[in-house]
Design a protein around this motif. Structure first.
Motif: not given
Length: 262
Positions: A184-189, A194-197, A211-217
């Motif tokens: 979800i975070a990847f698509e949101y970003a 900012p909202a994805a973060a 960690i992986e989500a944060a890096i992709s965002v």
């Protein structure tokens, strides 16, 4: 949990149920495709014996999808049997995915059964990822086929981010939840870094998925607004994430045109 990013606000409602199959949309696609392929379902299926490959015509039965599946099961060659079963499942899924799944679940070989059920869900996901998730979960495919639910969640988020996000948010906390939230975070970003973060900070437990989500965002954010992405990284606590994020930002900065204001 990640520190910082508290200035952002991303309210999310928890507990949204997974929608039922969108039968209207699926039915339309089913009718269109089955109209094109009704005859093909009775076409030649190739089977292999010890000497050579030969053709046989499907027997005339009331339901060509059932006939195709049963004929595929009679093929001796494992490779060819898997291919023809795949085609039969794809066609049957367009007509009656529940029946196709029930048939596939009864296959004696557990490996072939799981593959056949996954193919049914994958075909449904082409038009209705939410329905595919419902079917996969109801048959416990998330326990035997790895990241299939994650793949369908990513497809759903690409079509309806809000609905997919709300469903994932309502899942119990844990590894499964965080793996889905990473998608979800990847698509949101892609549209709102900012909202994805904020989603990564507030809605994910600490661990590899976060960690992986944060890096992709961060990657998506740096493309759109490198100074803001860099400021976010400055809030990270010391550790693996901060180290990786700093390298990511440094890579973007090294590629920035000399004299750029950003």
């Amino acid at each position: 949990m990640l520190a910082g990013a508290l200035w952002m606000n991303c309210p999310l409602d928890r507990g949204s149920p997974l929608p039922e199959t969108s039968r209207g949309r699926l039915a339309k696609r089913t009718r269109a495709v089955m109209d094109r392929h009704e005859t093909n379902l009775r076409s030649v299926i190739f089977r292999t014996d010890a000497e050579c490959a030969k053709a046989s015509i499907l027997p005339e039965k009331d339901d060509p999808a059932v006939a195709a599946a049963e004929e595929a099961r009679a093929i001796a060659s494992p490779t060819l049997r898997e291919e023809m079963t795949r085609r039969a499942m794809q066609a049957w899924a367009l007509k009656d995915p529940e029946a196709a799944l029930a048939w596939a679940a009864e296959l004696p070989d557990q490996g072939e059964s799981g593959i056949a059920m996954m193919q049914v869900c994958a075909e449904v996901a082409e038009s209705d990822p939410a329905a595919a998730i419902r079917l996969a979960v109801s048959h416990r495919l998330d326990e035997v086929t790895g990241g299939i639910i994650g793949n369908f969640t990513a497809s759903w988020a690409a079509r309806d981010l809000s609905a997919a996000r709300d469903w994932v948010t309502g899942q119990p906390a844990g590894e499964f939840h965080d793996q889905l939230m990473e998608r979800i975070a990847f698509e949101y970003a892609k549209t709102d870094p900012p909202a994805a973060a904020q989603l990564v900070v507030d809605r994910m437990g600490s661990g590899e998925s976060q960690i992986e989500a944060a890096i992709s965002v961060l990657h998506q954010w740096a493309i759109k607004d490198l100074p803001a992405a860099t400021a976010w990284v400055a809030l990270f606590p010391d550790g693996t994430l901060r180290d990786r994020a700093s390298l990511e930002v440094a890579g973007f900065q090294s590629r920035r045109p000399e004299g750029s204001a950003e």
